[in-house]
Enzyme design. Structure first.
Site, PDB file in Angstrom:
ATOM      1  N   HIS A 411       0.832  -1.211   0.000  1.00  0.00           N
ATOM      2  CA  HIS A 411       0.000   0.000   0.000  1.00  0.00           C
ATOM      3  C   HIS A 411       0.865   1.258   0.000  1.00  0.00           C
ATOM      4  O   HIS A 411       1.720   1.450   0.872  1.00  0.00           O
ATOM      5  CB  HIS A 411      -0.922  -0.004   1.213  1.00  0.00           C
ATOM      6  CG  HIS A 411      -1.616   1.297   1.441  1.00  0.00           C
ATOM      7  ND1 HIS A 411      -2.368   1.921   0.470  1.00  0.00           N
ATOM      8  CD2 HIS A 411      -1.661   2.107   2.527  1.00  0.00           C
ATOM      9  CE1 HIS A 411      -2.847   3.056   0.949  1.00  0.00           C
ATOM     10  NE2 HIS A 411      -2.432   3.196   2.198  1.00  0.00           N
ATOM     11  N   ASN A 444      -1.602   8.775  -2.602  1.00  0.00           N
ATOM     12  CA  ASN A 444      -2.244   7.743  -1.788  1.00  0.00           C
ATOM     13  C   ASN A 444      -3.728   7.703  -2.163  1.00  0.00           C
ATOM     14  O   ASN A 444      -4.509   8.558  -1.751  1.00  0.00           O
ATOM     15  CB  ASN A 444      -2.071   8.062  -0.309  1.00  0.00           C
ATOM     16  CG  ASN A 444      -2.682   7.006   0.609  1.00  0.00           C
ATOM     17  OD1 ASN A 444      -3.441   6.153   0.174  1.00  0.00           O
ATOM     18  ND2 ASN A 444      -2.354   7.078   1.888  1.00  0.00           N
TER      19      ASN A 444
END
Length: 519
Positions: A411, A444
């Site tokens: 991630h 992100n």
């Protein structure tokens, strides 16, 4: 995922010193808890019948194929004199075969996926971000400088995307604009996915949408059902408040549902909504989110139909979920609340990196027995016994996960966490490239970032048939979740519609550790 917790906008701060103390994962050479090792082996033993029975059947069939016609005649004659034994053996064989085929896990295939790429007029450079922050007039000079320093060290590039409601002056973070953003990213990704796969919306039996911070009524999943006129008996789920790891929670939920609903398609939509979650106050622990989070979404089509295997890209083998919510420090390290002036934001605690490291260590300890080769498991288990039983003062052995996976999708929460994971898991720049490039190009994008990373890997032509892929994500609560896939075919990037198309070869291979920014 760079956390600095300071409630005063005017309080001086030394970024370099704080970054050293707060953006570092705990040493993975510290001891692991034995209960998580046991949990991993429990998963392995629970599936032992499905793992061992096929090889035994193959061995039996191979041995049977060596029989000549005379051997078979003698075998039949022998059985005639032992009729009771023959009947018992036949019943037992039929029972075991029925038990196996009735209880074995259904294979879950990833037919295809699509990542949404916003229009160029949504591009927000670092200079534009700072210009809008200055013109907004709500941030103190000290906190404008703080945001500038975060941007310099964030790993984000010049072409990330923000919604119009945030970029406009004055900003317009109303629910109408939030719905517009949700429709844009959801329908854009799903349209592309349906075009790729040729599947009709009415063929989809399971729909799962995850978005942490925007949960309107009717739900986001209902918006998709309404837009695509899906069938009335669709199993629809809307997951909220589960953070950046909710995408893998959705994959795990889809896997469980596909075990009990044969011949089904499951559509997973992973996204986040920026419009109503932009922070306009001066609490520094909440300002970090503004600097990192950007627009994006991913739509994933899963199937348990055996006829879809030949056209699917990947098969799902394992999902491992770790939840640390029982610990108060973990529970509050990513926390939505109001600041002193009543402005709502998501506060990132100074303990975030330590909490993430502990959750990651637990997750990979559980995952290890499922994926690691026996040589690595023996080394790990030997050092564990030496430390726990014989009290020997030696460092715990950290298994080499590069022996189990060819590709890693970690991630893209922030540059600091990627740096620490690269060091602790001893990964190379090549392994980290998809995560770093996703952070650089798209920022992100919360739960969808893993799919931009996989799209990057495919775009580079790296996926070969049989390759193993590890997706791992962190989320509020605090959670760490993993998914393990195996490629069913070699992916030809020339035949894929990809968000990285036309620019993947122009991007830098190695993202600079510190980006420059115009003051």
């Amino acid at each position: 995922m760079m956390a600095r917790n300071s409630n005063s906008g005017s309080e001086p701060i030394s970024v370099e010193v704080k970054e050293k103390k707060k953006t570092k994962l705990p040493d993975f050479h510290q001891s692991v808890r034995l209960k998580y090792v046991k949990l991993g082996y429990h998963y392995l033993i629970s599936n032992a019948m499905y793992l061992l029975l096929p090889p035994l059947l193959v061995l039996f069939s191979t041995h049977l194929s060596t029989f000549t016609l005379n051997d078979l005649e003698e075998f039949w004659t022998h059985l005639q004199y032992n009729l009771v034994t023959f009947i018992i053996c036949s019943i037992l064989l039929v029972f075991l075969a029925t038990l196996y085929f009735m209880t074995r896990p259904r294979p879950v295939y990833l037919v295809n996926f699509a990542c949404y790429k916003p229009e160029d007029d949504r591009i927000c450079s670092r200079e534009l971000f700072m210009d809008r922050s200055v013109q907004l007039g709500t941030f103190t000079e000290e906190n404008l400088g703080f945001q500038r320093r975060i941007l310099e060290r964030s790993g984000l590039g010049q072409s990330t995307y923000l919604p119009e409601a945030v970029l406009s002056l004055p900003p317009n973070p109303c629910i109408v604009e939030a719905r517009k953003e949700a429709e844009m990213v959801m329908f854009g990704a799903v349209d592309q996915l349906l075009e790729k796969t040729g599947v009709k919306a009415k063929d989809i039996g399971i729909l799962i949408v995850n978005c942490s911070l925007f949960n309107p009524t009717p739900s986001l999943s209902a918006m998709i059902v309404n837009h695509y006129k899906m069938r009335g008996n669709i199993l629809s789920y809307n997951l909220g408040g589960m953070g950046c790891s909710a995408g893998l929670v959705s994959i795990d939920l889809a896997k469980q549902l596909l075990q009990v609903h044969p011949n089904s398609y499951a559509l997973v939509m992973s996204m986040e909504n920026i419009t109503q979650n932009w922070y306009f106050g001066n609490n520094r622990s909440m300002l970090v989110s503004n600097c990192l989070f950007r627009m994006g979404s991913a739509a994933i089509l899963l199937s348990n139909r055996s006829t879809d295997r030949h056209r699917s890209k990947y098969q799902l083998f394992h999902t491992v979920r770790t939840h640390k919510g029982s610990d108060d420090r973990s529970f509050r390290c990513v926390y939505q609340e109001e600041d002193d002036t009543g402005s709502i934001g998501v506060s990132l605690s100074k303990d975030l990196m330590a909490v993430a490291g502990d959750a990651l260590k637990t997750n990979i300890t559980t995952l290890g027995p499922l994926v690691l080769p026996m040589s690595e498991q023996l080394l790990f288990f030997t050092t564990l016994v030496a430390r726990r039983v014989f009290k020997m003062k030696i460092k715990p052995y950290i298994p080499d996960f590069k022996l189990s996976f060819e590709h890693f999708c970690i991630h893209a929460g922030g540059r600091a966490v990627l740096d620490e994971l690269e060091k602790n898991l001893e990964l190379s720049d090549w392994h980290m490239e998809p995560s770093r490039m996703t952070l650089y190009r798209f920022g992100n994008t919360s739960s969808s970032s893993l799919w931009y990373e996989l799209a990057y890997t495919e775009g580079k032509g790296r996926i070969r048939r049989g390759d193993r892929l590890w997706q791992i994500a962190f989320g509020s609560g605090f959670k760490c979740n993993s998914a393990v896939w195996r490629a069913l075919r070699t992916v030809d990037p020339a035949k894929e519609k990809n968000p990285w198309m036309d620019e993947i070869d122009e991007l830098p291979v190695h993202v600079p550790k510190v980006a420059s920014i115009v003051s």
